[in-house]
Design a protein around this motif. Structure first.
Motif, PDB file in Angstrom:
ATOM      1  N   LYS A  98      22.605  34.608   2.965  1.00  0.00           N
ATOM      2  CA  LYS A  98      21.718  34.187   4.051  1.00  0.00           C
ATOM      3  C   LYS A  98      21.828  32.684   4.283  1.00  0.00           C
ATOM      4  O   LYS A  98      20.818  31.965   4.343  1.00  0.00           O
ATOM      5  CB  LYS A  98      20.274  34.608   3.778  1.00  0.00           C
ATOM      6  N   ASN A  99      23.066  32.225   4.382  1.00  0.00           N
ATOM      7  CA  ASN A  99      23.393  30.825   4.705  1.00  0.00           C
ATOM      8  C   ASN A  99      22.956  29.823   3.635  1.00  0.00           C
ATOM      9  O   ASN A  99      22.853  28.627   3.910  1.00  0.00           O
ATOM     10  CB  ASN A  99      22.772  30.428   6.058  1.00  0.00           C
ATOM     11  N   VAL A 100      22.701  30.304   2.449  1.00  0.00           N
ATOM     12  CA  VAL A 100      22.374  29.424   1.327  1.00  0.00           C
ATOM     13  C   VAL A 100      23.458  29.570   0.274  1.00  0.00           C
ATOM     14  O   VAL A 100      23.838  30.684  -0.088  1.00  0.00           O
ATOM     15  CB  VAL A 100      21.002  29.760   0.713  1.00  0.00           C
ATOM     16  N   THR A 101      23.976  28.429  -0.216  1.00  0.00           N
ATOM     17  CA  THR A 101      24.987  28.454  -1.270  1.00  0.00           C
ATOM     18  C   THR A 101      24.304  28.383  -2.623  1.00  0.00           C
ATOM     19  O   THR A 101      23.555  27.441  -2.906  1.00  0.00           O
ATOM     20  CB  THR A 101      25.963  27.272  -1.129  1.00  0.00           C
ATOM     21  N   TYR A 102      24.555  29.400  -3.433  1.00  0.00           N
ATOM     22  CA  TYR A 102      23.965  29.461  -4.771  1.00  0.00           C
ATOM     23  C   TYR A 102      25.060  29.223  -5.816  1.00  0.00           C
ATOM     24  O   TYR A 102      26.166  29.763  -5.705  1.00  0.00           O
ATOM     25  CB  TYR A 102      23.321  30.821  -5.017  1.00  0.00           C
ATOM     26  N   THR A 103      24.714  28.428  -6.828  1.00  0.00           N
ATOM     27  CA  THR A 103      25.640  28.113  -7.908  1.00  0.00           C
ATOM     28  C   THR A 103      25.046  28.561  -9.233  1.00  0.00           C
ATOM     29  O   THR A 103      23.842  28.370  -9.489  1.00  0.00           O
ATOM     30  CB  THR A 103      25.927  26.599  -7.958  1.00  0.00           C
ATOM     31  N   PHE A 104      25.868  29.156 -10.066  1.00  0.00           N
ATOM     32  CA  PHE A 104      25.407  29.662 -11.368  1.00  0.00           C
ATOM     33  C   PHE A 104      24.810  28.536 -12.193  1.00  0.00           C
ATOM     34  O   PHE A 104      25.390  27.451 -12.331  1.00  0.00           O
ATOM     35  CB  PHE A 104      26.569  30.303 -12.117  1.00  0.00           C
ATOM     36  N   ASP A 105      23.639  28.783 -12.773  1.00  0.00           N
ATOM     37  CA  ASP A 105      22.937  27.788 -13.578  1.00  0.00           C
ATOM     38  C   ASP A 105      22.990  28.140 -15.059  1.00  0.00           C
ATOM     39  O   ASP A 105      23.470  27.355 -15.878  1.00  0.00           O
ATOM     40  CB  ASP A 105      21.482  27.675 -13.111  1.00  0.00           C
ATOM     41  N   GLU A 106      22.506  29.345 -15.418  1.00  0.00           N
ATOM     42  CA  GLU A 106      22.506  29.735 -16.821  1.00  0.00           C
ATOM     43  C   GLU A 106      22.289  31.241 -16.971  1.00  0.00           C
ATOM     44  O   GLU A 106      21.824  31.914 -16.050  1.00  0.00           O
ATOM     45  CB  GLU A 106      21.399  29.001 -17.581  1.00  0.00           C
ATOM     46  N   ARG A 107      22.651  31.734 -18.138  1.00  0.00           N
ATOM     47  CA  ARG A 107      22.352  33.112 -18.496  1.00  0.00           C
ATOM     48  C   ARG A 107      21.208  33.102 -19.502  1.00  0.00           C
ATOM     49  O   ARG A 107      21.217  32.329 -20.460  1.00  0.00           O
ATOM     50  CB  ARG A 107      23.574  33.811 -19.110  1.00  0.00           C
ATOM     51  N   CYS A 108      20.226  33.980 -19.294  1.00  0.00           N
ATOM     52  CA  CYS A 108      19.087  34.082 -20.200  1.00  0.00           C
ATOM     53  C   CYS A 108      18.936  35.524 -20.654  1.00  0.00           C
ATOM     54  O   CYS A 108      18.985  36.447 -19.840  1.00  0.00           O
ATOM     55  CB  CYS A 108      17.804  33.634 -19.505  1.00  0.00           C
ATOM     56  N   ASP A 109      18.756  35.710 -21.944  1.00  0.00           N
ATOM     57  CA  ASP A 109      18.525  37.037 -22.506  1.00  0.00           C
ATOM     58  C   ASP A 109      17.129  37.074 -23.110  1.00  0.00           C
ATOM     59  O   ASP A 109      16.695  36.103 -23.747  1.00  0.00           O
ATOM     60  CB  ASP A 109      19.556  37.367 -23.587  1.00  0.00           C
ATOM     61  N   GLY A 110      16.427  38.171 -22.906  1.00  0.00           N
ATOM     62  CA  GLY A 110      15.075  38.235 -23.433  1.00  0.00           C
ATOM     63  C   GLY A 110      14.558  39.648 -23.544  1.00  0.00           C
ATOM     64  O   GLY A 110      15.282  40.616 -23.350  1.00  0.00           O
ATOM     65  N   THR A 111      13.266  39.742 -23.860  1.00  0.00           N
ATOM     66  CA  THR A 111      12.594  41.025 -24.009  1.00  0.00           C
ATOM     67  C   THR A 111      11.355  41.038 -23.139  1.00  0.00           C
ATOM     68  O   THR A 111      10.529  40.126 -23.201  1.00  0.00           O
ATOM     69  CB  THR A 111      12.184  41.277 -25.473  1.00  0.00           C
ATOM     70  N   SER A 123      19.619  38.078 -17.755  1.00  0.00           N
ATOM     71  CA  SER A 123      19.444  37.489 -16.436  1.00  0.00           C
ATOM     72  C   SER A 123      20.478  36.401 -16.179  1.00  0.00           C
ATOM     73  O   SER A 123      20.687  35.514 -17.014  1.00  0.00           O
ATOM     74  CB  SER A 123      18.031  36.907 -16.297  1.00  0.00           C
ATOM     75  N   LEU A 124      21.135  36.477 -15.011  1.00  0.00           N
ATOM     76  CA  LEU A 124      22.018  35.420 -14.532  1.00  0.00           C
ATOM     77  C   LEU A 124      21.255  34.650 -13.463  1.00  0.00           C
ATOM     78  O   LEU A 124      20.873  35.211 -12.436  1.00  0.00           O
ATOM     79  CB  LEU A 124      23.310  36.001 -13.956  1.00  0.00           C
ATOM     80  N   ASP A 125      21.027  33.363 -13.713  1.00  0.00           N
ATOM     81  CA  ASP A 125      20.200  32.557 -12.814  1.00  0.00           C
ATOM     82  C   ASP A 125      21.058  31.601 -12.000  1.00  0.00           C
ATOM     83  O   ASP A 125      21.915  30.887 -12.550  1.00  0.00           O
ATOM     84  CB  ASP A 125      19.161  31.774 -13.625  1.00  0.00           C
ATOM     85  N   TYR A 126      20.792  31.573 -10.702  1.00  0.00           N
ATOM     86  CA  TYR A 126      21.500  30.691  -9.764  1.00  0.00           C
ATOM     87  C   TYR A 126      20.479  29.809  -9.042  1.00  0.00           C
ATOM     88  O   TYR A 126      19.298  30.157  -8.939  1.00  0.00           O
ATOM     89  CB  TYR A 126      22.257  31.518  -8.725  1.00  0.00           C
ATOM     90  N   THR A 127      20.951  28.685  -8.532  1.00  0.00           N
ATOM     91  CA  THR A 127      20.080  27.783  -7.780  1.00  0.00           C
ATOM     92  C   THR A 127      20.868  27.119  -6.661  1.00  0.00           C
ATOM     93  O   THR A 127      22.108  27.057  -6.718  1.00  0.00           O
ATOM     94  CB  THR A 127      19.463  26.716  -8.705  1.00  0.00           C
ATOM     95  N   ASN A 128      20.147  26.627  -5.643  1.00  0.00           N
ATOM     96  CA  ASN A 128      20.833  25.897  -4.579  1.00  0.00           C
ATOM     97  C   ASN A 128      20.930  24.419  -4.955  1.00  0.00           C
ATOM     98  O   ASN A 128      20.554  24.012  -6.066  1.00  0.00           O
ATOM     99  CB  ASN A 128      20.121  26.098  -3.235  1.00  0.00           C
ATOM    100  N   ALA A 129      21.400  23.592  -4.047  1.00  0.00           N
ATOM    101  CA  ALA A 129      21.716  22.191  -4.376  1.00  0.00           C
ATOM    102  C   ALA A 129      20.497  21.391  -4.813  1.00  0.00           C
ATOM    103  O   ALA A 129      20.590  20.547  -5.711  1.00  0.00           O
ATOM    104  CB  ALA A 129      22.400  21.522  -3.187  1.00  0.00           C
ATOM    105  N   ASP A 130      19.340  21.620  -4.187  1.00  0.00           N
ATOM    106  CA  ASP A 130      18.163  20.809  -4.525  1.00  0.00           C
ATOM    107  C   ASP A 130      17.132  21.571  -5.372  1.00  0.00           C
ATOM    108  O   ASP A 130      15.975  21.147  -5.493  1.00  0.00           O
ATOM    109  CB  ASP A 130      17.507  20.277  -3.250  1.00  0.00           C
ATOM    110  N   ASP A 131      17.529  22.687  -5.963  1.00  0.00           N
ATOM    111  CA  ASP A 131      16.658  23.464  -6.854  1.00  0.00           C
ATOM    112  C   ASP A 131      15.361  23.925  -6.193  1.00  0.00           C
ATOM    113  O   ASP A 131      14.324  24.061  -6.856  1.00  0.00           O
ATOM    114  CB  ASP A 131      16.306  22.652  -8.112  1.00  0.00           C
ATOM    115  N   SER A 132      15.423  24.202  -4.892  1.00  0.00           N
ATOM    116  CA  SER A 132      14.246  24.700  -4.197  1.00  0.00           C
ATOM    117  C   SER A 132      14.309  26.206  -3.955  1.00  0.00           C
ATOM    118  O   SER A 132      13.294  26.842  -3.688  1.00  0.00           O
ATOM    119  CB  SER A 132      14.073  23.987  -2.848  1.00  0.00           C
ATOM    120  N   LYS A 133      15.532  26.764  -4.062  1.00  0.00           N
ATOM    121  CA  LYS A 133      15.721  28.200  -3.874  1.00  0.00           C
ATOM    122  C   LYS A 133      16.512  28.752  -5.051  1.00  0.00           C
ATOM    123  O   LYS A 133      17.402  28.086  -5.581  1.00  0.00           O
ATOM    124  CB  LYS A 133      16.445  28.480  -2.555  1.00  0.00           C
TER     125      LYS A 133
END
Length: 233
Positions: A98-111, A123-133
């Protein structure tokens, strides 16, 4: 902010949301998240997430699940990018949605803990350039969930109210679906007890020696009465 509970109401962006479920995830890095499943009057379901990290302020994010997962997976499979893997599943480190570029940030494992049950989550977590999305790809025991989120302020959550009545329609149906077998078993025992009680009162109670319409049992009779046994799962 007052701790939210199931059935509580709050306002966010000129809409009233009701907490319908609560999930607590303890991550392997020592952090913790509380996910509140919420629903508005239109029936739209979203997720309010509070993230707790030691020596940091609690962060607030608001999430929406992607309904058409298969279409998304087809789209990112064409992405020419480095990949990150969870088992045999591969996902690109960078993509557009949806016109937003997301870049991989970190992988988190949990319960995850909910309703006295636990389930593992990756969980694979991604974020945009300014960490708002944000974008999250989560692999559970038997399914995959994909969600987009935005950063919000604590002050945007307002007018928190306890539920107006102790028993809501949602909580009733949740209770019935969760304890259906137990409810049926209890009703069976209750009906059996009432039938035996009625039978006992009709035949043995209030004996009138002049009433010729009743047949009385002799205490030495072989047939002393019926016994009823319940059933289990």
């Amino acid at each position: 902010m007052e701790k939210l509970k199931r059935g509580y109401l709050f306002d966010y962006k000129n809409q009233t949301w009701k907490v319908t479920n609560i999930y607590e995830i303890k991550w392997n890095d020592g952090s913790k998240t509380l996910e509140y499943q919420v629903k508005n009057k239109k029936g739209e379901v979203r997720y309010l997430m509070l993230e707790f990290v030691r020596k940091q302020k609690t962060s607030f994010t608001f999430w929406e699940k992607i309904a058409d997962i298969n279409q998304f997976l087809k789209t990112i499979s064409k992405t020419e990018s480095d990949f990150v893997s969870i088992g045999s599943a591969k996902f690109p480190k960078q993509f557009q949605y949806k016109n937003v570029t997301y870049t991989f940030d970190e992988r988190c494992d949990g319960t995850c803990h909910y309703d006295y049950e636990t389930e593992r989550v990756n969980s694979l977590d991604y974020t945009n350039a300014d960490d708002s999305k944000f974008f999250a790809i989560q692999l559970w025991d038997d399914e995959i969930e994909i969600s987009t989120g935005i950063s919000i302020l604590k002050s945007q959550i307002s007018n928190i109210q306890e539920r107006t009545s102790f028993i809501s329609s949602d909580s009733v149906w949740d209770f019935i679906s969760k304890y259906f077998v137990g409810i049926i078993f209890t009703l069976f025992l209750l009906m059996t007890f009432l039938l035996n009680k009625c039978s006992s009162n009709s035949w043995d109670g209030n004996r009138d020696p002049n009433d010729s319409t009743k047949v009385y049992r002799n205490s030495n009779n072989y047939y002393r009465g019926r016994s009823s046994r319940g059933f289990g799962k």
